[in-house]
Design an enzyme around this catalytic site. Structure first.
Site, PDB file in Angstrom:
ATOM      1  N   LYS A  85     126.304  35.866  38.852  1.00 32.29           N
ATOM      2  CA  LYS A  85     126.314  37.315  39.087  1.00 32.29           C
ATOM      3  C   LYS A  85     126.821  37.496  40.509  1.00 32.29           C
ATOM      4  CE  LYS A  85     123.646  41.582  39.391  1.00 32.29           C
ATOM      5  NZ  LYS A  85     122.311  42.228  39.399  1.00 32.29           N
ATOM      6  N   TYR A 123     122.877  33.918  41.251  1.00 36.77           N
ATOM      7  CA  TYR A 123     122.959  35.300  41.727  1.00 36.77           C
ATOM      8  C   TYR A 123     123.298  35.250  43.210  1.00 36.77           C
ATOM      9  CZ  TYR A 123     121.421  40.221  42.311  1.00 36.77           C
ATOM     10  OH  TYR A 123     121.348  41.557  42.575  1.00 36.77           O
ATOM     11  N   VAL A 127     127.062  42.918  35.185  1.00 43.18           N
ATOM     12  CA  VAL A 127     125.625  43.198  35.110  1.00 43.18           C
ATOM     13  C   VAL A 127     125.449  44.491  35.894  1.00 43.18           C
ATOM     14  CG1 VAL A 127     123.299  42.435  35.666  1.00 43.18           C
ATOM     15  CG2 VAL A 127     125.031  40.746  34.989  1.00 43.18           C
ATOM     16  N   THR A 162     117.007  45.641  40.272  1.00 39.71           N
ATOM     17  CA  THR A 162     116.851  46.964  39.685  1.00 39.71           C
ATOM     18  C   THR A 162     115.553  47.061  38.882  1.00 39.71           C
ATOM     19  OG1 THR A 162     119.259  47.179  39.579  1.00 39.71           O
ATOM     20  CG2 THR A 162     117.986  48.714  38.241  1.00 39.71           C
TER      21      THR A 162
END
Length: 295
Positions: A166, A138, A206, A50
């Site tokens: 994540k 992640y 998150v 992002t």
């Protein structure tokens, strides 16, 4: 239930504000970070997807971490995205993030080359060995082409600085297996799974949507923690229209988040190519959904 929350509970995948000409807007980043902290975020994840990490330079990434650290002090955790397709490059970024003041590292599985699991494990161990701060794996195979298999996570959990995940794998069974079989803290990276993952012992989230609606995202977990499971489900349902527009409309989250933040008068700026800005209709729909959620 005792939850492992090494970076807090309500984390935002913060955008990287740019100036109108496309350069880094560090003053805007400081202002946005302060806003997000004041509205309930207890962790800021910088330089992630992002945050447009594929199109920001190493120097820009480091400068962003340093600027946000100066703005928020030690009030919240700062987790810096440092994942690349190259282990040596990732190690260099990790060292720079630590020096700039990051509390933790977000490291995606090496992408494009699609290494086997033994190589994936070796990559993460190399990065974790390179600094003195904790690391969040992640797992987002839809983007990387490579899963961090549950068995690999279980092995990596023995490393003292690999502490969290994540989770964007859409495998609640696999996530629950790792949650129950290791000390790893699981953070949802997909808003529609924030509540389900939290309900089975997750650490929190998150969130891209939290750039524009941090209180609404946090309220779901607050209600659950207070024993109001029905209320939590209702708050989660109310957030669905905005969540769907921001994360499941076919546009990247950086595009929708920046369009909405711009409409709200908050620092954002343009996206970098190859991304393109949201059109007027999308921007108006985002604003309408945000108003409905937050009124």
């Amino acid at each position: 239930m005792t939850r492992r929350q090494p970076f807090g509970r309500a984390l935002v995948a913060m955008i990287t504000p740019f100036t109108p000409t496309g350069g880094p807007d560090l003053d805007g980043a400081r202002k946005l970070a302060e806003q997000l902290v004041s509205e309930g975020c207890d962790g800021l994840v910088l330089n992630g997807t992002t945050g447009e990490s594929p199109t920001t330079t190493d120097a820009e990434k480091t400068a962003l971490v340093r600027a946000v650290r100066e703005a928020v002090g030690d009030r919240v955790s700062i987790v810096a995205g440092v994942g690349t397709a190259d282990t040596r490059h990732t190690v260099d970024l990790a060292a720079s993030a630590e020096a700039a003041g990051a509390d933790g590292l977000l490291v995606v599985a090496p992408y494009y080359s699609r290494p086997p699991q033994a190589a994936v494990e070796a990559h993460f161990r190399r990065v974790a060995d390179a600094t003195g701060i904790p690391l969040m794996l992640y797992d987002i195979p839809a983007r990387t082409g490579t899963r961090i298999a549950p068995e690999t996570m279980l092995r990596l959990s023995s490393h003292p600085r690999i502490v969290a995940v994540k989770d964007c794998a859409y495998d609640l069974l696999g996530s629950t297996r790792v949650l129950t079989g290791s000390p790893l803290a699981f953070y949802s990276g997909c808003e529609e799974l924030n509540l389900p993952l939290y309900a089975v012992g997750g650490a929190g989230y998150v969130s891209t949507v939290a750039n524009a609606a941090p209180r609404a995202m946090r309220a779901v977990l607050d209600a659950f923690d207070a024993g109001g499971t029905t209320e939590a489900a209702e708050l989660n349902r109310r957030a669905l229209p905005l969540t769907e527009l921001m994360t499941a409309s076919g546009l990247p989250g950086a595009v929708t988040a920046k369009a909405l933040l711009t409409g709200l008068g908050l620092p954002a700026g343009p996206v970098r190519e190859p991304l393109q800005p949201a059109d007027r209709g999308v921007a108006e729909a985002l604003l309408a959904a945000h108003e409905e959620l937050t009124r």
